[in-house]
Design a protein around this motif. Structure first.
Motif, PDB file in Angstrom:
ATOM      1  N   SER A 259     -52.911 -52.446 -42.101  1.00 41.51           N
ATOM      2  CA  SER A 259     -52.085 -51.484 -43.142  1.00 41.51           C
ATOM      3  C   SER A 259     -51.009 -51.034 -41.757  1.00 41.51           C
ATOM      4  CB  SER A 259     -52.772 -50.352 -43.483  1.00 41.51           C
ATOM      5  OG  SER A 259     -53.278 -49.665 -42.153  1.00 41.51           O
ATOM      6  N   SER A 260     -49.927 -50.536 -42.771  1.00 42.60           N
ATOM      7  CA  SER A 260     -48.873 -49.962 -41.896  1.00 42.60           C
ATOM      8  C   SER A 260     -49.165 -48.882 -40.707  1.00 42.60           C
ATOM      9  CB  SER A 260     -47.798 -49.499 -42.738  1.00 42.60           C
ATOM     10  OG  SER A 260     -48.460 -48.163 -43.328  1.00 42.60           O
ATOM     11  N   THR A 261     -50.297 -48.148 -40.885  1.00 40.22           N
ATOM     12  CA  THR A 261     -50.831 -47.223 -39.932  1.00 40.22           C
ATOM     13  C   THR A 261     -51.647 -47.923 -38.805  1.00 40.22           C
ATOM     14  OG1 THR A 261     -51.315 -45.560 -41.744  1.00 40.22           O
ATOM     15  CG2 THR A 261     -52.729 -45.330 -39.757  1.00 40.22           C
ATOM     16  N   GLN A 262     -52.514 -48.991 -39.140  1.00 38.26           N
ATOM     17  CA  GLN A 262     -52.931 -49.630 -38.308  1.00 38.26           C
ATOM     18  C   GLN A 262     -51.962 -50.617 -37.240  1.00 38.26           C
ATOM     19  OE1 GLN A 262     -55.540 -51.887 -41.040  1.00 38.26           O
ATOM     20  NE2 GLN A 262     -57.235 -50.621 -40.358  1.00 38.26           N
ATOM     21  N   ILE A 263     -51.098 -51.023 -38.107  1.00 42.79           N
ATOM     22  CA  ILE A 263     -49.762 -52.045 -37.132  1.00 42.79           C
ATOM     23  C   ILE A 263     -49.274 -50.850 -36.229  1.00 42.79           C
ATOM     24  CG2 ILE A 263     -47.691 -52.913 -37.426  1.00 42.79           C
ATOM     25  CD1 ILE A 263     -49.746 -54.771 -38.070  1.00 42.79           C
ATOM     26  N   ASP A 264     -49.024 -49.744 -36.777  1.00 43.54           N
ATOM     27  CA  ASP A 264     -48.529 -48.646 -35.770  1.00 43.54           C
ATOM     28  C   ASP A 264     -49.398 -48.667 -34.415  1.00 43.54           C
ATOM     29  OD1 ASP A 264     -46.425 -48.130 -37.116  1.00 43.54           O
ATOM     30  OD2 ASP A 264     -47.119 -46.318 -37.828  1.00 43.54           O
ATOM     31  N   VAL A 265     -50.838 -48.399 -34.753  1.00 38.45           N
ATOM     32  CA  VAL A 265     -51.739 -48.482 -33.559  1.00 38.45           C
ATOM     33  C   VAL A 265     -51.657 -49.544 -32.562  1.00 38.45           C
ATOM     34  CG1 VAL A 265     -54.147 -48.461 -32.802  1.00 38.45           C
ATOM     35  CG2 VAL A 265     -53.293 -47.079 -34.736  1.00 38.45           C
ATOM     36  N   LEU A 266     -51.411 -50.924 -33.218  1.00 32.74           N
ATOM     37  CA  LEU A 266     -51.270 -52.043 -32.677  1.00 32.74           C
ATOM     38  C   LEU A 266     -49.925 -52.106 -31.619  1.00 32.74           C
ATOM     39  CD1 LEU A 266     -52.818 -54.872 -35.175  1.00 32.74           C
ATOM     40  CD2 LEU A 266     -53.884 -53.281 -33.251  1.00 32.74           C
ATOM     41  N   HIS A 267     -48.981 -51.496 -32.284  1.00 37.00           N
ATOM     42  CA  HIS A 267     -47.547 -51.140 -31.615  1.00 37.00           C
ATOM     43  C   HIS A 267     -47.860 -50.647 -30.253  1.00 37.00           C
ATOM     44  CE1 HIS A 267     -45.689 -53.530 -34.590  1.00 37.00           C
ATOM     45  NE2 HIS A 267     -45.267 -52.611 -35.479  1.00 37.00           N
ATOM     46  N   GLY A 268     -48.721 -49.338 -30.268  1.00 34.18           N
ATOM     47  CA  GLY A 268     -49.119 -48.744 -29.166  1.00 34.18           C
ATOM     48  C   GLY A 268     -49.732 -49.391 -28.091  1.00 34.18           C
ATOM     49  N   PHE A 269     -50.536 -50.507 -28.604  1.00 32.58           N
ATOM     50  CA  PHE A 269     -51.249 -51.325 -27.551  1.00 32.58           C
ATOM     51  C   PHE A 269     -50.179 -52.409 -27.151  1.00 32.58           C
ATOM     52  CE2 PHE A 269     -53.059 -55.482 -26.566  1.00 32.58           C
ATOM     53  CZ  PHE A 269     -54.200 -55.338 -25.953  1.00 32.58           C
ATOM     54  N   ARG A 270     -49.372 -52.666 -27.805  1.00 32.97           N
ATOM     55  CA  ARG A 270     -48.122 -53.654 -27.393  1.00 32.97           C
ATOM     56  C   ARG A 270     -47.325 -52.825 -26.100  1.00 32.97           C
ATOM     57  NH1 ARG A 270     -42.603 -53.699 -27.643  1.00 32.97           N
ATOM     58  NH2 ARG A 270     -41.809 -55.755 -27.655  1.00 32.97           N
ATOM     59  N   LYS A 271     -47.220 -51.534 -26.700  1.00 34.59           N
ATOM     60  CA  LYS A 271     -46.241 -50.745 -25.729  1.00 34.59           C
ATOM     61  C   LYS A 271     -46.770 -50.556 -24.261  1.00 34.59           C
ATOM     62  CE  LYS A 271     -43.834 -46.423 -25.328  1.00 34.59           C
ATOM     63  NZ  LYS A 271     -43.457 -44.979 -26.122  1.00 34.59           N
ATOM     64  N   LYS A 272     -48.307 -50.483 -24.465  1.00 35.93           N
ATOM     65  CA  LYS A 272     -48.844 -50.223 -23.124  1.00 35.93           C
ATOM     66  C   LYS A 272     -48.968 -51.572 -22.091  1.00 35.93           C
ATOM     67  CE  LYS A 272     -51.999 -48.373 -19.961  1.00 35.93           C
ATOM     68  NZ  LYS A 272     -53.247 -47.938 -20.370  1.00 35.93           N
ATOM     69  N   LEU A 273     -49.201 -52.707 -22.908  1.00 29.84           N
ATOM     70  CA  LEU A 273     -49.185 -53.903 -22.072  1.00 29.84           C
ATOM     71  C   LEU A 273     -47.902 -54.238 -21.707  1.00 29.84           C
ATOM     72  CD1 LEU A 273     -50.881 -57.226 -23.210  1.00 29.84           C
ATOM     73  CD2 LEU A 273     -48.531 -57.287 -22.667  1.00 29.84           C
ATOM     74  N   VAL A 274     -46.921 -54.263 -22.313  1.00 28.40           N
ATOM     75  CA  VAL A 274     -45.564 -54.280 -21.863  1.00 28.40           C
ATOM     76  C   VAL A 274     -45.063 -53.609 -20.758  1.00 28.40           C
ATOM     77  CG1 VAL A 274     -42.825 -54.419 -22.603  1.00 28.40           C
ATOM     78  CG2 VAL A 274     -44.697 -55.380 -24.038  1.00 28.40           C
ATOM     79  N   SER A 275     -45.276 -52.237 -20.835  1.00 30.13           N
ATOM     80  CA  SER A 275     -45.202 -51.475 -19.693  1.00 30.13           C
ATOM     81  C   SER A 275     -45.887 -51.718 -18.341  1.00 30.13           C
ATOM     82  CB  SER A 275     -45.343 -49.978 -19.950  1.00 30.13           C
ATOM     83  OG  SER A 275     -46.929 -49.880 -20.140  1.00 30.13           O
ATOM     84  N   GLU A 276     -47.221 -52.518 -18.471  1.00 30.46           N
ATOM     85  CA  GLU A 276     -47.852 -52.673 -17.208  1.00 30.46           C
ATOM     86  C   GLU A 276     -47.378 -54.191 -16.825  1.00 30.46           C
ATOM     87  OE1 GLU A 276     -52.034 -52.689 -17.862  1.00 30.46           O
ATOM     88  OE2 GLU A 276     -52.171 -50.450 -17.917  1.00 30.46           O
ATOM     89  N   LEU A 277     -46.696 -54.888 -17.712  1.00 26.27           N
ATOM     90  CA  LEU A 277     -45.899 -56.161 -17.220  1.00 26.27           C
ATOM     91  C   LEU A 277     -44.707 -55.771 -16.509  1.00 26.27           C
ATOM     92  CD1 LEU A 277     -46.727 -58.383 -20.394  1.00 26.27           C
ATOM     93  CD2 LEU A 277     -47.445 -58.668 -17.940  1.00 26.27           C
TER      94      LEU A 277
END
Length: 400
Positions: free
Chosen positions: A306-324
């Protein structure tokens, strides 16, 4: 929480079990690459969980690649308790008694069309049978009173020593890589691998789907940290961790790639999905971390989210990209961070190089890694936009 997380790991060996596809190989070598057991393993203390000798598969190089070496560390989960390690020793991920010959595909293939830059190298797949990313140095007791051997670090050292006697000591170029748990091992041992060769030898490392992040799960717990913490203490991985990190941080923190990459001086390429399917299924939304079955369909296929779940996954992406960011700022390093819902992309032709491979900068993974390793481009650092922006992401990619 670690116990809850472990169940799917054991049932499905979801941490990048390296399944070799059925693509044919050139007639110059057998389709199957046979297993070689490590010589004198017991005397060296380099044994699998059950005490059997570890093994590897060696496909000899030819032509211009006869003196180049690619060493690939297999993935396949972790074990963090006596119970889980006891189960594991009854499989190929804990005993060489269950290992068989394998096919080499993708980055491991000896076909030019499938693997243009590395096809004629000496290619080694080191089988994974210790349950701690080739890092442990301890013994334990099985439930039945027999011994459990946590000797991953010894396996790493003994296999490298044996490969040196088989020609790797005269390597002109070398690449250490792996998938998932094996990819984490490649980061752990990257600088040690570099030290095996003279300075005039080109030595680099590649991490495929091994950039595990210390993120809270849906219940607010740190499931992956709990799992890693148990592995670190059960199998005693301290000796494989960066000394500088251990001087300031807990060993559990030092086992995560975000800390590991700070200390690695050898040029390294990070290949990972921003929406890593294994991490989403087992670290972000592990069983028991969310009510009912609300996330079951989503974590099975990102297209169901769902769009709400995708937003959560975007948060995961943001953390990963920041650590890279650390890797992004290192001059000789490379990045290919796509937005595909996948896990482990180098050992499969379909994701490594094919008509439907993921592309960034109009380059496949194989082309990008080749450009980076051989210096064909000044900089190879691609970070994708947010899902579902990339039309080259295929539903046929492996998702562990």
């Amino acid at each position: 929480m670690a116990t809850e997380l472990l169940s799917p790991l054991l049932l499905l060996l979801l941490l990048a079990v390296v399944t070799f596809s059925c693509s044919p190989v050139a007639a110059r070598t057998p389709e199957l690459v046979e297993l070689t057991l490590l010589a004198g393993a017991r005397e060296k203390g380099a044994v699998c969980l059950d005490g059997s000798p570890p093994g590897y598969h060696l496909q000899r190089g030819f032509g211009s690649g006869a003196h180049n070496w690619l060493v690939y560390l297999q993935g396949g989960g972790w074990c963090n308790t006596t119970e889980s390690c006891s189960e594991r020793k009854m499989t190929e991920f804990g005993s060489s008694k269950f290992m068989e010959a394998v096919e080499f595909t993708g980055m491991l293939s000896n076909r030019h069309q499938e693997n243009p830059d590395f096809h004629n190298w000496n290619i080694v797949v080191v089988r994974y049978c210790d349950g701690a990313s080739f890092a442990g140095d301890a013994d334990g007791e099985d439930l039945d009173g027999t011994k459990l051997f946590f000797r991953g670090l010894h396996i790493w050292e003994a296999v490298v020593d044996e490969l040196m006697t088989k020609g790797m000591d005269t390597a002109k170029q070398a690449l250490l890589t792996g998938c998932s748990a094996g990819s984490l091992a490649a980061l752990l041992h990257c600088d040690n691998f570099r030290k095996q060769f003279p300075q005039d030898v080109s030595v680099k490392c590649l991490s495929d789907a091994g950039f595990f992040i210390d993120e809270k799960d849906l219940s607010g717990e740190r499931s992956l940290r709990s799992l890693i913490n148990a592995i670190v203490h059960l199998q005693n991985v301290r000796e494989a961790l960066p000394k500088g990190c251990l001087a300031n941080k807990d060993p559990t923190e030092c086992f995560f790639p975000a800390e590991l990459i700070k200390s690695i001086s050898t040029p390294t390429f990070i290949l990972n999905s921003e929406y890593d399917s294994w991490q989403i299924r087992n670290a972000l939304a592990p069983n028991g971390s969310y009510p009912g079955q609300a996330w079951s369909s989503c974590k099975a296929d990102i297209r169901n989210c769902s769009s709400t779940q995708i937003d959560v996954l975007h948060g995961f992406r943001k953390k990963l990209v920041s650590e890279l960011k650390v890797a992004e700022d290192k001059k000789d390093w490379g990045l290919f961070i796509d937005s595909c819902f996948t896990h482990c992309q180098t050992p499969f032709r379909i994701s490594w190089i094919s008509r439907i491979s993921p592309r960034l900068g109009n380059k496949t993974i194989a082309e990008s890694v080749g450009d980076w390793y051989f210096g064909r481009r000044e900089e190879v650092k691609y970070i994708d936009c947010k899902y579902p922006c990339n039309p080259t992401c295929s539903s046929r990619l492996p998702t562990a």
